[in-house]
Design a protein around this motif. Sequence first.
Motif, short mmCIF file in Angstrom:
data_model
loop_
_atom_site.label_atom_id
_atom_site.label_comp_id
_atom_site.label_asym_id
_atom_site.label_seq_id
_atom_site.Cartn_x
_atom_site.Cartn_y
_atom_site.Cartn_z
N TYR A 25 -38.53 6.68 -23.53
CA TYR A 25 -37.33 6.68 -22.32
C TYR A 25 -36.12 6.64 -22.90
N LYS A 26 -36.07 6.96 -24.26
CA LYS A 26 -34.81 7.18 -24.92
C LYS A 26 -34.08 5.93 -25.00
N TYR A 65 -39.48 11.00 -16.36
CA TYR A 65 -40.27 10.25 -17.45
C TYR A 65 -41.71 10.13 -17.08
N TRP A 106 -28.88 16.12 -22.08
CA TRP A 106 -28.63 14.80 -23.15
C TRP A 106 -29.20 13.67 -22.06
N GLU A 107 -29.41 12.49 -23.04
CA GLU A 107 -29.60 11.41 -22.59
C GLU A 107 -28.46 10.74 -21.48
N ASP A 108 -28.71 10.02 -20.90
CA ASP A 108 -27.80 9.18 -19.96
C ASP A 108 -26.47 8.82 -20.60
N TYR A 110 -32.27 4.43 -20.72
CA TYR A 110 -33.22 4.28 -19.58
C TYR A 110 -34.38 3.30 -20.46
#
Length: 308
Positions: A61-62, A37, A176-178, A65
Motif C-alpha cells: 500500500y506504500k 490496490y 506517484w504515490e499519494d 495509503y
Amino acid sequence: MGLTLQEGLVKALKKLEDSSFQGFIEKLSVLEVREQYKNIPKDELTGKDPEHVAGLIIEYYKYAYGAEVTLVVLEDIDEKKVREELQHDLMEADPSKNGLGTKMFTVMRNDFLFDDKVNFIDDHRSKLITKITDVDPVLRDLRDQGLLTQEQYNDVMENITTWEKMRDLCDIIRYWEDIGKYTAYNVLRGYNEEIIRDLETEDWNLVLRLESQTGGGHFLDRHRSHLIDNIKEVNPLLEDLRSNCLLTEGNYNDLQAMTTPEIKMRNLCDIFRHQSDTVKDQVYIYLWRYNYTVINNLEISERKAKST
C-alpha cells in the motif's frame, strides 16, 4: 527527528495483545481496499511478526495509503488507544526517512479535500499543460526533494517548450504515490498560484452546483440520516466537543445520559442544525477523528457523484 512510517507501524503493532494482533491480520487480509490496490494474502501474514507485517503493508500500500489502512483496521478491531497513539506518531513522522511528515499527516487528518488535491494534477492535466507558465523551478524542486530522479529531470528539461515539459511531468506524476502527488500539487501551486487558484475555483463552483442539485447545505445536514444510523463512536466525540466549548456542560450531560448512539447522534445533529458552517466544520473534524470509515465513505460517494 520523528519515526519513519515503518517504525511507527511496528511500534503500534507491538502494542497489540496476541489475540488483537491475530484479529488485525484477519481484518487486514479481507479489508475492502481502493481498486488500484489488492489485499495482502492471509498466508503471507500468518505467523509473521510485527516487523514483517509492517513491511508488507508498505510493500502493498506504500506510505500514505499504508498509514490509512492501518488506522482503519485498528479502528475496526476496536483498538482505539493504539490507533490514537499511532496517529500521533504519524503526525511526527520524519519525511526525510520516508515517513509522512507532520505537515502532511495534519493535512490528511484535517483537510477534507486531501484526495482532491492528490488527484488535482491528474484531473486538470490538459488545462495545466496549456496554462502553466513557470515549470522549470517546479522541476528543480521536485528533483531536490527526491521525487524526480536526475535522469527524469534531464529528460524533461530537454524539451524546448513549457507545455512539452508540463506534459511529460504530468505523465511522470501520474504513477506517484499519494504523498508525492500532493507534494507536486503544492510545489506547482507555489510557482503558479493564480492559475491553480482559478482551477480550484472552478472545482468549488462545481461542488456548489452539485449541492444545489442534492439539497445543498453543510455535510452534516446533507447526511444527517446516514450519520444518525451509522456513527457509533459518539462518546469521545462529545468529550472533544465539550472540551473545545462547542457543547455546554448541560448539553453534554444530557447527551451522555441517552442510551444509544443513534439517539445521541439525532439530538447532537439537532443541537448544531442552526449553527454556522464554521461551527459545523469543527464538529466535522471531531466526527471524522473517531468515525473515519463512515465519513470517508460518504466523501467518496459525493466525489463519485460530482464526477458523473
